[in-house]
Design an enzyme around this catalytic site. Structure first.
Site, PDB file in Angstrom:
ATOM      1  N   LYS A 138    -102.921 -77.473  17.534  1.00 12.11           N
ATOM      2  CA  LYS A 138    -102.996 -76.482  17.185  1.00 12.11           C
ATOM      3  C   LYS A 138    -102.240 -75.507  18.519  1.00 12.11           C
ATOM      4  O   LYS A 138    -102.725 -75.622  19.584  1.00 12.11           O
ATOM      5  CB  LYS A 138    -103.017 -75.617  16.573  1.00 12.11           C
ATOM      6  CG  LYS A 138    -103.166 -76.683  15.396  1.00 12.11           C
ATOM      7  CD  LYS A 138    -104.989 -74.966  14.700  1.00 12.11           C
ATOM      8  CE  LYS A 138    -105.297 -76.065  12.946  1.00 12.11           C
ATOM      9  NZ  LYS A 138    -103.613 -75.926  11.872  1.00 12.11           N
ATOM     10  N   ARG A 169    -106.846 -83.050   4.721  1.00  9.65           N
ATOM     11  CA  ARG A 169    -106.501 -83.836   3.107  1.00  9.65           C
ATOM     12  C   ARG A 169    -107.272 -85.195   3.388  1.00  9.65           C
ATOM     13  O   ARG A 169    -108.028 -86.019   1.966  1.00  9.65           O
ATOM     14  CB  ARG A 169    -104.965 -84.527   2.942  1.00  9.65           C
ATOM     15  CG  ARG A 169    -104.203 -84.322   3.974  1.00  9.65           C
ATOM     16  CD  ARG A 169    -103.343 -83.924   4.017  1.00  9.65           C
ATOM     17  NE  ARG A 169    -102.919 -82.849   3.999  1.00  9.65           N
ATOM     18  CZ  ARG A 169    -101.476 -82.249   4.523  1.00  9.65           C
ATOM     19  NH1 ARG A 169    -100.405 -83.112   3.668  1.00  9.65           N
ATOM     20  NH2 ARG A 169    -101.679 -81.254   4.145  1.00  9.65           N
TER      21      ARG A 169
HETATM   22  N1  BES Z   1    -106.930 -76.120   7.930  1.00  6.91           N
HETATM   23  C1  BES Z   1    -105.179 -75.703   8.614  1.00  6.91           C
HETATM   24  C2  BES Z   1    -104.404 -75.171   7.369  1.00  6.91           C
HETATM   25  C3  BES Z   1    -104.994 -73.464   7.609  1.00  6.91           C
HETATM   26  C4  BES Z   1    -103.982 -73.223   8.778  1.00  6.91           C
HETATM   27  C5  BES Z   1    -105.679 -73.223   6.754  1.00  6.91           C
HETATM   28  C6  BES Z   1    -104.711 -71.400   8.940  1.00  6.91           C
HETATM   29  C7  BES Z   1    -105.274 -72.108   6.968  1.00  6.91           C
HETATM   30  C8  BES Z   1    -105.227 -70.939   8.441  1.00  6.91           C
HETATM   31  C9  BES Z   1    -105.113 -77.722   7.570  1.00  6.91           C
HETATM   32  O1  BES Z   1    -106.125 -78.597   8.828  1.00  6.91           O
HETATM   33  C10 BES Z   1    -103.594 -77.377   8.662  1.00  6.91           C
HETATM   34  O2  BES Z   1    -103.528 -77.641  10.220  1.00  6.91           O
HETATM   35  N2  BES Z   1    -102.306 -77.335   8.181  1.00  6.91           N
HETATM   36  C11 BES Z   1    -101.144 -77.737   9.018  1.00  6.91           C
HETATM   37  C12 BES Z   1    -100.899 -79.258   8.168  1.00  6.91           C
HETATM   38  C13 BES Z   1     -99.343 -79.380   8.702  1.00  6.91           C
HETATM   39  C14 BES Z   1     -99.422 -80.211   9.827  1.00  6.91           C
HETATM   40  C15 BES Z   1     -98.194 -80.487   7.738  1.00  6.91           C
HETATM   41  C16 BES Z   1    -100.669 -77.135   8.373  1.00  6.91           C
HETATM   42  O3  BES Z   1    -100.470 -76.527   7.167  1.00  6.91           O
HETATM   43  O4  BES Z   1     -99.622 -76.155   9.161  1.00  6.91           O
HETATM   44 ZN    ZN Z   2    -105.625 -79.335  10.775  1.00  9.93          ZN
END
Ligand code: BES
Ligand code: ZN
Ligand code: ZN
Length: 456
Positions: free
Chosen positions: A231, A305
């Site tokens: 990230k 997931r």
């Molecule tokens: N933990 C994050 C989701 C998240 C981000 C929840 C910000 C609340 C606030 C999750 O593991 C994630 O990074 N999801 C990605 C998925 C994508 C790579 C398909 C997302 O939501 O960007």
């Molecule tokens: Zn993530």
């Protein structure tokens, strides 16, 4: 933080708090002197306005609090942080949420600094005191767990918290950890193996065999760096909260056990840190999941997931009558419903509708999104049964929920909450930081569920 210090069950010495709406105010009967004081201060009972009435000896006797257009929740939360320290009581009848907001508003996470905040204590009758303090303790705990930095709330921190909970309520705790996960929980192992603290699956069992089985699964990603698909700085900043689902589940379990609800409880928390290291799982890797489905890794940041999938499969093996999961699963959910509403998905319409009713009744906002099957094709892989994420940025919360559905046994009623678990800014009753979401709605639902399923 200890929630109990904000309530007591004795009323002696308490000052009276009087809430009044702008509508009721002009005709409110009161003595001339008090009328003069309130008028002199321009009090019109607008939301959050207050007038302090003192005795001839200079003692604070009672407080008028404006509730605007009958917004007693907000008025309660505002008063709780603005009036002087001391003991108060109200003769009016309030919703449970309003009484809870009294303490929720005064919450502050002060584990890492000195604190000498004033405490305003509300006197309640005995029945209310018991019910409200149990709720507040559960909700405070959820906040504390989320607010604790990842350095002190890694997988071992979650194990420690679960162990304390199990001990307090005589529950059984089962931990599957590190290499022992490799064979039966391949996804939990793959996601968590790069971190300094070993990944684990935490399971807590409680209750009697004759009671209906409820399985609660919570995403316990103690820090989500994104893995190799790292990230950026702003995306990572709040990711200590990625165990927010686990925190909800622990708080809810505490609440259920403290009330001794007639439920046979199975709590499952995949606890991992999504870290970067030489042995980190990679984009393009293929995982064979606990239910033998193969998953190609499109993005290592879609880790939640994966770990939830293994835990959901395990939960279904005991055939629960009800399965609920809580996850900070996607950024897309908050794009869809904003940060304050939990997105809900369910394979059971009656369950979803009942939950929505309870959520509306207790003002714990949830909103159902569809498990729209055609979007599953967005997860098609050219070499495995599916991918863990889609290349498209559309419908991200839905594709994540559809992914999870692949790991839930079809005839088990299942609800999935994709939530923020965090207040982005300070609002009355909702201080910035970790937040309990959807569990007040679920607790209300479970009260009714217990009555219906086992007539108790
Ligand atoms: N933990 C994050 C989701 C998240 C981000 C929840 C910000 C609340 C606030 C999750 O593991 C994630 O990074 N999801 C990605 C998925 C994508 C790579 C398909 C997302 O939501 O960007
Ligand atoms: Zn993530
Ligand atoms: Zn995550």
């Amino acid at each position: 933080m200890d929630a109990k210090k904000f309530y007591q069950s004795q009323r002696e010495g308490a000052r009276s708090l009087r809430f009044i709406s702008t509508q009721a105010w002009p005709n409110w009967p009161m003595n001339e002197q008090e009328k003069a004081v309130t008028q002199a201060q321009g009090f019109e009972a607008r939301l959050g306005e207050m007038v302090f009435i003192y005795s001839a000896q200079g003692q604070l006797e009672h407080v008028w609090v404006g509730a605007g257009g009958e917004d007693y929740d907000q008025a309660m939360a505002t008063a709780a942080t603005k009036i002087p320290a001391g003991i108060y009581h109200c003769d009016q009848t309030f919703s449970e949420k309003a009484l809870l907001l009294w303490s929720l508003a005064q919450y502050r996470f002060d584990a890492y600094r000195k604190s000498n905040l004033p405490v305003r204590c509300l006197a309640l009758d005995q029945a209310q005191y018991t019910r409200i303090t149990l709720a507040a303790e559960a909700l405070f705990w959820v906040r504390d767990l989320i607010n604790t930095p990842a350095q002190d709330m890694g997988p071992q921190g979650l194990v420690h918290a679960s162990r304390r909970l199990a001990k307090e309520f005589g529950a059984q705790l089962e931990i599957t950890e590190g290499d022992a996960l490799e064979q039966h929980y391949p996804a939990i192992h793959a996601v968590g193996r790069a971190a300094a603290q070993a990944p684990c699956l935490i399971e807590l069992h409680w209750g009697h065999a004759q009671h209906p089985r409820l399985a609660l699964v919570g995403k316990g990603v103690c820090f989500d760096s994104g893995g190799l698909d790292l990230k950026n700085a702003s995306g990572m900043r709040l990711m200590k909260k990625d165990m927010g689902g686990a925190a909800q589940v622990l708080g809810l379990a505490r609440w259920i056990m403290a009330q001794n609800l007639p439920i046979r409880l199975h709590v499952l928390i995949p606890a991992v840190e999504n870290a970067v290291s030489g042995n980190a799982y990679r984009p393009g890797d293929v995982l064979r999941m606990r239910n033998q489905l193969t998953v190609e890794i499109e993005n290592t940041d879609a880790e939640g997931r994966l770990v939830m999938a293994d835990a959901l499969v395990k939960a279904c093996e005991s055939k629960p009558q009800l399965l609920m999961d809580f996850s900070t699963l996607t950024g897309a959910a908050r794009i869809a419903v904003g940060s304050e509403i939990s997105a809900m998905f369910s394979n059971d319409d009656d369950l979803a509708q009942a939950l929505q009713r309870h959520a509306d009744a207790v003002l714990d906002p949830i909103w159902r999104l569809p498990l729209y099957a055609p979007y599953l094709s967005m997860l098609d892989s050219s070499i495995a049964d599916m991918m863990n994420a889609s290349g498209s940025s559309y419908g991200g919360a839905i594709t994540a929920a559809l992914f999870l559905e692949k790991f839930v046994t079809e005839d088990i009623p299942w609800v999935h909450f994709d939530m923020m678990a965090w207040n982005m800014s300070n609002k009355p009753g909702r201080p910035e930081g970790g937040e309990a979401m959807a569990i007040r709605a679920v607790e209300q639902y479970l009260q009714a569920w217990c009555q219906r399923v086992c007539g108790k």
